[in-house]
Each structure stands twice: as C-alpha cells, then as structure tokens.
Motif scaffolding. Structure first.
Motif, PDB file in Angstrom:
ATOM      1  N   GLU A   1      -7.324  12.940  -1.936  1.00  0.00           N
ATOM      2  CA  GLU A   1      -6.179  13.122  -1.045  1.00  0.00           C
ATOM      3  C   GLU A   1      -5.138  12.027  -1.293  1.00  0.00           C
ATOM      4  O   GLU A   1      -3.936  12.307  -1.373  1.00  0.00           O
ATOM      5  N   VAL A   2      -5.613  10.783  -1.397  1.00  0.00           N
ATOM      6  CA  VAL A   2      -4.696   9.662  -1.641  1.00  0.00           C
ATOM      7  C   VAL A   2      -4.023   9.830  -3.004  1.00  0.00           C
ATOM      8  O   VAL A   2      -2.808   9.618  -3.141  1.00  0.00           O
ATOM      9  N   ARG A   3      -4.800  10.218  -4.004  1.00  0.00           N
ATOM     10  CA  ARG A   3      -4.253  10.385  -5.349  1.00  0.00           C
ATOM     11  C   ARG A   3      -3.133  11.415  -5.361  1.00  0.00           C
ATOM     12  O   ARG A   3      -2.121  11.247  -6.051  1.00  0.00           O
ATOM     13  N   ALA A   4      -3.290  12.469  -4.603  1.00  0.00           N
ATOM     14  CA  ALA A   4      -2.287  13.535  -4.579  1.00  0.00           C
ATOM     15  C   ALA A   4      -1.047  13.149  -3.781  1.00  0.00           C
ATOM     16  O   ALA A   4       0.083  13.467  -4.173  1.00  0.00           O
ATOM     17  N   ASP A   5      -1.253  12.439  -2.659  1.00  0.00           N
ATOM     18  CA  ASP A   5      -0.135  12.160  -1.760  1.00  0.00           C
ATOM     19  C   ASP A   5       0.534  10.805  -1.987  1.00  0.00           C
ATOM     20  O   ASP A   5       1.739  10.655  -1.823  1.00  0.00           O
ATOM     21  N   GLU A   6      -0.266   9.802  -2.339  1.00  0.00           N
ATOM     22  CA  GLU A   6       0.255   8.434  -2.454  1.00  0.00           C
ATOM     23  C   GLU A   6      -0.667   7.650  -3.383  1.00  0.00           C
ATOM     24  O   GLU A   6      -1.513   6.872  -2.924  1.00  0.00           O
ATOM     25  N   PRO A   7      -0.555   7.845  -4.690  1.00  0.00           N
ATOM     26  CA  PRO A   7      -1.537   7.290  -5.630  1.00  0.00           C
ATOM     27  C   PRO A   7      -1.694   5.775  -5.585  1.00  0.00           C
ATOM     28  O   PRO A   7      -2.745   5.257  -5.924  1.00  0.00           O
ATOM     29  N   VAL A   8      -0.666   5.058  -5.187  1.00  0.00           N
ATOM     30  CA  VAL A   8      -0.794   3.622  -4.920  1.00  0.00           C
ATOM     31  C   VAL A   8      -0.534   3.461  -3.425  1.00  0.00           C
ATOM     32  O   VAL A   8       0.616   3.527  -2.970  1.00  0.00           O
ATOM     33  N   ALA A   9      -1.609   3.294  -2.661  1.00  0.00           N
ATOM     34  CA  ALA A   9      -1.512   3.363  -1.205  1.00  0.00           C
ATOM     35  C   ALA A   9      -1.898   2.046  -0.544  1.00  0.00           C
ATOM     36  O   ALA A   9      -2.743   1.299  -1.051  1.00  0.00           O
ATOM     37  N   ARG A  10      -1.286   1.784   0.593  1.00  0.00           N
ATOM     38  CA  ARG A  10      -1.584   0.576   1.350  1.00  0.00           C
ATOM     39  C   ARG A  10      -2.769   0.852   2.278  1.00  0.00           C
ATOM     40  O   ARG A  10      -2.840   1.897   2.929  1.00  0.00           O
ATOM     41  N   VAL A  11      -3.724  -0.098   2.332  1.00  0.00           N
ATOM     42  CA  VAL A  11      -4.933   0.090   3.133  1.00  0.00           C
ATOM     43  C   VAL A  11      -5.213  -1.159   3.967  1.00  0.00           C
ATOM     44  O   VAL A  11      -4.682  -2.240   3.709  1.00  0.00           O
ATOM     45  N   THR A  12      -6.055  -0.982   4.973  1.00  0.00           N
ATOM     46  CA  THR A  12      -6.519  -2.090   5.800  1.00  0.00           C
ATOM     47  C   THR A  12      -7.973  -2.385   5.458  1.00  0.00           C
ATOM     48  O   THR A  12      -8.818  -1.492   5.475  1.00  0.00           O
ATOM     49  N   LEU A  13      -8.262  -3.638   5.146  1.00  0.00           N
ATOM     50  CA  LEU A  13      -9.610  -4.069   4.781  1.00  0.00           C
ATOM     51  C   LEU A  13     -10.407  -4.453   6.028  1.00  0.00           C
ATOM     52  O   LEU A  13      -9.829  -4.632   7.111  1.00  0.00           O
ATOM     53  N   PRO A  14     -11.734  -4.590   5.908  1.00  0.00           N
ATOM     54  CA  PRO A  14     -12.547  -4.980   7.075  1.00  0.00           C
ATOM     55  C   PRO A  14     -12.138  -6.319   7.679  1.00  0.00           C
ATOM     56  O   PRO A  14     -12.399  -6.580   8.851  1.00  0.00           O
ATOM     57  N   THR A  15     -11.491  -7.178   6.903  1.00  0.00           N
ATOM     58  CA  THR A  15     -11.027  -8.472   7.411  1.00  0.00           C
ATOM     59  C   THR A  15      -9.791  -8.344   8.284  1.00  0.00           C
ATOM     60  O   THR A  15      -9.373  -9.306   8.931  1.00  0.00           O
ATOM     61  N   GLY A  16      -9.193  -7.155   8.278  1.00  0.00           N
ATOM     62  CA  GLY A  16      -7.938  -6.957   8.989  1.00  0.00           C
ATOM     63  C   GLY A  16      -6.726  -7.144   8.099  1.00  0.00           C
ATOM     64  O   GLY A  16      -5.602  -6.787   8.482  1.00  0.00           O
ATOM     65  N   LYS A  17      -6.926  -7.718   6.918  1.00  0.00           N
ATOM     66  CA  LYS A  17      -5.828  -7.879   5.979  1.00  0.00           C
ATOM     67  C   LYS A  17      -5.463  -6.528   5.364  1.00  0.00           C
ATOM     68  O   LYS A  17      -6.277  -5.608   5.327  1.00  0.00           O
ATOM     69  N   GLU A  18      -4.223  -6.461   4.873  1.00  0.00           N
ATOM     70  CA  GLU A  18      -3.787  -5.247   4.190  1.00  0.00           C
ATOM     71  C   GLU A  18      -3.707  -5.506   2.689  1.00  0.00           C
ATOM     72  O   GLU A  18      -3.474  -6.630   2.239  1.00  0.00           O
ATOM     73  N   ALA A  19      -3.931  -4.461   1.933  1.00  0.00           N
ATOM     74  CA  ALA A  19      -3.866  -4.538   0.469  1.00  0.00           C
ATOM     75  C   ALA A  19      -3.483  -3.150  -0.034  1.00  0.00           C
ATOM     76  O   ALA A  19      -3.172  -2.247   0.760  1.00  0.00           O
ATOM     77  N   TRP A  20      -3.504  -2.990  -1.343  1.00  0.00           N
ATOM     78  CA  TRP A  20      -3.180  -1.712  -1.959  1.00  0.00           C
ATOM     79  C   TRP A  20      -4.372  -1.217  -2.768  1.00  0.00           C
ATOM     80  O   TRP A  20      -5.194  -2.008  -3.222  1.00  0.00           O
ATOM     81  N   ILE A  21      -4.465   0.100  -2.922  1.00  0.00           N
ATOM     82  CA  ILE A  21      -5.455   0.689  -3.823  1.00  0.00           C
ATOM     83  C   ILE A  21      -4.730   1.596  -4.814  1.00  0.00           C
ATOM     84  O   ILE A  21      -3.739   2.235  -4.477  1.00  0.00           O
ATOM     85  N   ALA A  22      -5.223   1.608  -6.043  1.00  0.00           N
ATOM     86  CA  ALA A  22      -4.707   2.514  -7.069  1.00  0.00           C
ATOM     87  C   ALA A  22      -5.812   3.514  -7.390  1.00  0.00           C
ATOM     88  O   ALA A  22      -6.960   3.114  -7.624  1.00  0.00           O
ATOM     89  N   THR A  23      -5.490   4.802  -7.401  1.00  0.00           N
ATOM     90  CA  THR A  23      -6.504   5.842  -7.538  1.00  0.00           C
ATOM     91  C   THR A  23      -6.374   6.670  -8.813  1.00  0.00           C
ATOM     92  O   THR A  23      -7.286   7.408  -9.152  1.00  0.00           O
ATOM     93  N   ARG A  24      -5.230   6.553  -9.500  1.00  0.00           N
ATOM     94  CA  ARG A  24      -5.030   7.356 -10.708  1.00  0.00           C
ATOM     95  C   ARG A  24      -5.434   6.567 -11.953  1.00  0.00           C
ATOM     96  O   ARG A  24      -5.257   5.355 -12.014  1.00  0.00           O
ATOM     97  N   TYR A  25      -5.929   7.281 -12.934  1.00  0.00           N
ATOM     98  CA  TYR A  25      -6.352   6.671 -14.192  1.00  0.00           C
ATOM     99  C   TYR A  25      -5.223   5.858 -14.816  1.00  0.00           C
ATOM    100  O   TYR A  25      -5.412   4.700 -15.209  1.00  0.00           O
ATOM    101  N   GLU A  26      -4.049   6.455 -14.907  1.00  0.00           N
ATOM    102  CA  GLU A  26      -2.901   5.800 -15.546  1.00  0.00           C
ATOM    103  C   GLU A  26      -2.549   4.495 -14.842  1.00  0.00           C
ATOM    104  O   GLU A  26      -2.253   3.480 -15.474  1.00  0.00           O
ATOM    105  N   ASP A  27      -2.573   4.521 -13.511  1.00  0.00           N
ATOM    106  CA  ASP A  27      -2.230   3.332 -12.734  1.00  0.00           C
ATOM    107  C   ASP A  27      -3.280   2.238 -12.866  1.00  0.00           C
ATOM    108  O   ASP A  27      -2.949   1.054 -13.030  1.00  0.00           O
ATOM    109  N   VAL A  28      -4.559   2.617 -12.776  1.00  0.00           N
ATOM    110  CA  VAL A  28      -5.636   1.630 -12.851  1.00  0.00           C
ATOM    111  C   VAL A  28      -5.645   0.965 -14.224  1.00  0.00           C
ATOM    112  O   VAL A  28      -5.771  -0.263 -14.335  1.00  0.00           O
ATOM    113  N   ARG A  29      -5.488   1.757 -15.261  1.00  0.00           N
ATOM    114  CA  ARG A  29      -5.487   1.206 -16.618  1.00  0.00           C
ATOM    115  C   ARG A  29      -4.306   0.243 -16.821  1.00  0.00           C
ATOM    116  O   ARG A  29      -4.469  -0.855 -17.376  1.00  0.00           O
TER     117      ARG A  29
END
Length: 408
Positions: free
Chosen positions: A34-62
């Motif tokens: 779902e994230v890959r289709a809608d927002e391949p580089v998406a902002r997330v909240t970690l268990p620490t409460g901090k925010e970060a980004w995740i990359a889900t597409r092959y091209e982006d991760v590489r």
C-alpha cells in the motif's frame, strides 16, 4: 509581521507506525504494498516516538544505500533506532555496522580476507560434516525435537565456531550462551551473564592466539591487527561480537524459515529432491522471499536526498526496507510467488552499497548445505504441531522462528 510558512515547505506528517508486522512469515507486511503504491518514500513514527522515513521500492532502496550522503552512524540524534536503549548502547559501543568511513572501511578491510568466495568454498567440508553430525544427533532422538535447537541454531553456531577457531570443547558452552543472548525471553540479568561469559571466553582465546596462532579469523585479527596495534582489545571483542551475533542470528533464521516454507509447500520440496542442481537458485529465491533482515539498513540523511520516489530532508532518519525492495513487482514479476527458476534474481537480501553483508558467501554456502543435507537425509521430516502453533519472532530486527517442533 510573521510570514506564514507554505504547507509545501513543512515536513510531511507521519501517517504510519513502524515497524509493521508480517501476517505471513514468508512475505513482508501487507502495508508495504500500500505504501509503495501511494507514497513509496513515506514518513513513519517509530516506537521511540521519533519520526523517520521508509523506502519501499527497489529503485529507491538501491539508490539510497549507494548514496554517499547517507550515514550509518548510530550516534546521530535522528538515527532511526527502534528503542532508546538500542540507540544509547549503540552510541556507546559503536558496532562497526553502525559507523561510517573511515572507521567502517578500516574494520571491513580487516575482515574481508576471511570472507572471500575462495575462503567460503574451503569451508565446505567442515560445514558438511557439521550438518551430518547434527542430523545424526537429531535422528537419535526418540520424539519430536525443536528444530531451532537441534539444527538451525546448532548449525549456525557451529559454523561460527569453525570460522573463529573456537575449540570443540567450548562448543556446547558457546551454543548455550548464544541461545540465551539471542532469545527474546531472556531476562536482562540472564543476557548480561551470557554476554559476560561469551566475552570472557573470547578474551581467553585471544590470549591463546597471541602465543599459538592458527588458521582462523580470530588468529588473523590477533596477529595482523591486535598485536601491531591497529586494533585495541575492546575493538577486537566488539568486532568478534558483531560477527557472532550477525552470523548466528541470520543463518539460524534463514535455515528455519526456508525449511518451514518447504514443509508447507511440499511441491517445492519435491522439486529440490528431484533436481538438486536447482539448490543454488533456490537459496537465492528463498533469500529474496524471506528477507529476514528487512529493516537493518537504518541511515541518516546528511543532505537533502532526492530519490525517484520522494525526497528525504537533511538530518532525517530513513530505513531502506529490503523486503519492500525484494517484493517490488516492478522488478520481480509476481513477487509473492516462490519460483526456483526465476531469472535475473537481483535481490538485496544482503543489502547494497558499502555496508553490504560481508559474510554473504559463507551464509549462502551454509544455508545451501543445511537444506540439501536435510532434504536428502530426512525425507520424512514434518511439523510435530499444527502450523498455527509455530512461534515466530515478529519484533526482532531479524525476523525468524522462535520454536519449531518437528518429527520424521
């Protein structure tokens, strides 16, 4: 008068919590698609409460993992650790996996000579002997056994002992220590005692190697780096600790998950039994499908990084999701399908770029031998409990199986 900041200039609000849980042990969390289709580089909240980004597409991760403007230094305030304790301990101990050049380069050059393809292939007879001995021991039991204890963990621990040159008389102690230190059910006191025992053993072996070096990784580090002063005693213990933990945990998980998948898909097991030459390709496909170290590539952007799927602002943490990349339909047709004939399997199960797993040659060999020996020697292997009772480790950095009773 204060000029309002345009909304477009504000950082995107986190719309997901991370990590996300797998609903199938052989596939990434469903949210990845779902994230890959809608927002391949998406902002997330970690268990620490901090925010970060995740990359889900092959091209982006590489692209991300090859970019010199990202940092693996865990001392960075925005490093996307999953807990405050992980961040604080990592910043204090500074494992070389969580450092940048030139420190990371220095450590990697020290280890590289012992992890070449030639060195890995030279280990084949020793690894094969380990697999045969473990299966002999397992078949000597009269009832169901825990596959993790008797085979997967015992195999990975034994291989690490061979690699490091840990004497056979220390093997059972070593297995017990790493089992406790790697278990999610161990208490803090149990883990501290286990690690204390482990480092005491390594320290004793280091002193022995000073006087009597052998043909193993520990001897090479002592002779070539500790004695000349290129490496301190504490740095050596850290390097060996990371090697033990990374090698044991990842190989245990790969052997266990791959075996479970084959037991649940008997047609795939039959395919390998009928055509053993398929095994190398099967190992690559199983690495891709399971992607056990999905969130290991945690980084911090040192400058604005424009990826094909979005921009990561300077100073923000970002995680390149290996399972997301390895299940990207733009690169892998029908990515959830397990296909031992998949062409051009350019997976990133071992990461990418300067931090790519240094032990991948040994890992491939170990998993291949473990599976081939099991398929050949225990054709009646089966689960001793319903599939739904298998215990997984969903919250660990390396996804794996906690307990898996089997019989034959």
């Amino acid at each position: 008068m204060t000029t309002p900041v345009p909304e477009s200039a504000l950082p995107a609000a986190a719309s997901h919590d991370f990590p996300m849980r797998r609903t199938c042990p052989f596939a990434p969390p469903q949210q990845y698609a779902e994230v890959r289709a809608d927002e391949p580089v998406a902002r997330v909240t970690l268990p620490t409460g901090k925010e970060a980004w995740i990359a889900t597409r092959y091209e982006d991760v590489r692209a991300l993992l090859a970019d010199p403007r990202i940092s693996a230094d865990i001392r960075e305030a925005s490093f996307p650790a999953f807990s405050q304790a992980e961040h604080e301990i990592g910043a204090k101990l500074r494992p070389f996996l969580r450092t940048d050049a030139p420190d990371h380069t220095r450590y990697r050059k020290m280890l590289q000579p012992e992890f070449t393809l030639r060195k890995a292939r030279a280990m084949r007879p020793a690894i094969q002997a380990i697999a045969d001995d473990l299966i002999d021991d397992m078949l000597a039991q009269t009832g169901p056994v825990d596959f993790i204890t008797y085979y997967a963990n015992a195999m990975s621990t034994s291989v690490i002992c061979v690699l490091l040159g840990i004497p056979a008389e220390n093997l059972e102690f070593f297995r017990d220590v790493t089992r406790v230190s790697g278990s999610r059910t161990s208490t803090q006191d149990e883990m501290a005692a286990a690690l204390g025992g482990l480092f005491k053993l390594i320290s004793e072996l280091v002193e022995r190697r000073r006087a009597e070096p052998g043909d193993d990784l520990l001897s090479q580090l002592v002779t070539d780096h500790l004695i000349p002063g290129h490496l301190t005693h504490d740095e050596l213990l850290s390097v060996i600790g990371i090697t033990i933990n990374g090698g044991r945990v990842s190989s245990t998980s790969m052997i266990a998950l791959s075996t479970l998948l084959l037991l649940e898909r008997p047609e795939l097991m039959a395919e390998l039994r009928d055509d053993p030459d398929l095994l190398p390709a099967a190992v690559e496909e199983l690495l891709r499908v399971t992607s056990i170290s999905d969130a290991l590539p945690a980084r911090v952007a040192t400058a604005d990084i424009d990826l094909p799927g979005g921009t990561v602002p300077a100073g923000d943490g970002i995680i390149g999701l290996l399972a997301g990349a390895n299940h990207d339909p733009a690169v892998f047709a029908d990515p959830e399908r397990v296909d031992f004939h998949r062409a051009d399997n350019r997976h990133m199960a071992f990461g990418h770029g300067p931090h790519q797993c240094i032990g991948q040659n040994v890992a491939r060999l170990e998993v291949g031998i473990a599976l081939e020996t099991l398929i050949r020697r225990v054709p009646t292997l089966r689960l001793a409990v319903p599939y739904g009772e298998i215990e997984f480790m969903p919250d660990a950095h390396t996804f794996g199986v906690e307990r898996m009773p089997v019989t034959w």
